[in-house]
Write a protein that holds these residues in place. Structure first.
Motif, short mmCIF file in Angstrom:
data_model
loop_
_atom_site.label_atom_id
_atom_site.label_comp_id
_atom_site.label_asym_id
_atom_site.label_seq_id
_atom_site.Cartn_x
_atom_site.Cartn_y
_atom_site.Cartn_z
N LEU A 1 1.03 -1.19 0.06
CA LEU A 1 0.09 0.00 -0.14
C LEU A 1 0.72 1.29 -0.08
CD1 LEU A 1 -2.95 0.79 -0.11
CD2 LEU A 1 -2.93 0.87 2.37
N PRO A 2 1.85 1.50 1.03
CA PRO A 2 2.73 2.55 0.72
C PRO A 2 3.35 2.86 -0.54
CG PRO A 2 3.56 1.10 2.53
CD PRO A 2 2.29 0.56 1.99
N ALA A 3 3.83 1.45 -1.33
CA ALA A 3 4.61 1.62 -2.34
C ALA A 3 3.72 1.95 -3.47
CB ALA A 3 5.05 0.20 -2.83
N ALA A 4 2.31 1.60 -3.44
CA ALA A 4 1.33 2.05 -4.46
C ALA A 4 1.17 3.63 -4.18
CB ALA A 4 0.13 1.55 -4.29
N ALA A 5 1.28 4.06 -3.10
CA ALA A 5 1.26 5.51 -2.82
C ALA A 5 1.98 6.45 -3.29
CB ALA A 5 0.83 5.79 -1.08
N LEU B 1 -7.24 8.12 8.32
CA LEU B 1 -6.20 8.62 7.10
C LEU B 1 -6.75 7.97 5.83
CD1 LEU B 1 -2.71 8.41 8.87
CD2 LEU B 1 -4.10 10.53 8.22
N LEU B 2 -7.03 6.66 5.71
CA LEU B 2 -7.34 5.78 4.73
C LEU B 2 -8.50 6.29 4.24
CD1 LEU B 2 -6.75 3.49 3.14
CD2 LEU B 2 -7.87 1.86 4.49
N LEU C 1 -2.49 8.55 1.78
CA LEU C 1 -2.47 7.27 1.62
C LEU C 1 -1.09 6.32 1.93
CD1 LEU C 1 -4.29 4.75 0.25
CD2 LEU C 1 -3.03 5.17 -1.82
N LEU C 2 -0.17 7.26 1.91
CA LEU C 2 1.23 6.72 2.27
C LEU C 2 1.41 6.79 3.65
CD1 LEU C 2 4.29 6.27 1.60
CD2 LEU C 2 4.67 8.63 1.53
N LEU D 1 -0.40 1.02 8.58
CA LEU D 1 -1.26 -0.04 8.74
C LEU D 1 -0.14 -1.22 8.59
CD1 LEU D 1 -4.25 0.27 6.59
CD2 LEU D 1 -4.30 -0.07 9.16
N ALA D 2 0.84 -1.13 7.93
CA ALA D 2 1.79 -2.28 7.59
C ALA D 2 2.65 -2.27 9.08
CB ALA D 2 2.99 -1.68 6.40
#
Length: 225
Positions: free
Chosen positions: A59-63, A181-182, A207-208, A214-215
């Protein structure tokens, strides 16, 4: 030759999953033996939870990739491959998040949010990947209506992410601030082309932050004994 209770017949160490892995809480007055899971099923559940915790880092990589696109910086492969990679990573992370919330009280909301987000992504993918002329012929719409359909797809996907954020906020499993935040990121990213220029970048930053939280917390979740 005697065989130790800690080894199998071949002499290899015996791997036994903990009793609390995926086990359900027995009801009042019910026999506890009926709720004990087999060792294979318990190991399978533990493996799924471990995959979900690791996949949350997508998810942070996608952000980061989406935020790079919102800045308008030219990249060598072009914006479309980067956008597809960001969407693929976000899909993996959302599936992992719904799987992590499968044991929480908001599992139905998380499942609904995942299905809605996947529906929006499925509708958005052919419209974003195909050329304009091909997209018009594929969906049998006027050229001016394709942009409206893209905005509808973005709104549907954002609604699914919004439901997942609400599930995180109400789950009491991870930090509820990550759910807030999400949800804010879903609103900012779902605005699409109607948003003011800095808003998509702000949504990517939100999102980041949510993905990192979350991670980080999801990777340290330990079921109750």
């Amino acid at each position: 030759m005697s065989i130790s209770h800690r080894h199998t017949a071949s002499g290899r160490p015996l791997r036994v999953a903990p009793a609390w892995v995926g086990a359900a809480t027995p009801a009042a007055g019910a026999a506890a033996d009926h709720y004990v899971l087999p060792v294979r099923e318990a190991v399978w559940i533990w493996s799924v939870r471990r995959f979900a915790r690791l996949a949350l880092w997508a998810l942070p990589a996608a952000a980061v990739l989406y935020g790079w696109l919102t800045l308008g910086v030219n990249v060598p492969p072009g914006p479309l491959p980067v956008a597809l990679l960001a969407g693929w990573l976000a899909t993996i992370a959302l599936i992992a998040l719904a799987g992590l919330l499968a044991g929480a009280r908001t599992r139905r909301i998380a499942l609904t949010g995942l299905l809605v987000a996947l529906a929006g992504a499925t509708l958005l993918l052919p419209l974003a990947a195909l050329p304009a002329e091909t997209g018009v012929d594929a969906v049998s719409l006027a050229p001016g209506q394709v942009g409206v359909l893209v905005e509808v797809a973005c709104a549907i996907a954002a609604t699914g992410v919004l439901l997942l954020g609400w599930a995180v906020f109400r789950s009491k499993l991870v930090n509820p601030a990550d759910g807030v935040l999400l949800m804010l990121a879903a609103v900012a990213l779902g605005a699409g082309s109607y948003a003011v220029k800095p808003l998509p970048t702000v949504g990517a930053l939100l999102l980041l932050a949510a993905g990192m939280g979350l991670a980080w917390t999801g990777g340290r979740l330990v079921p109750r004994a």
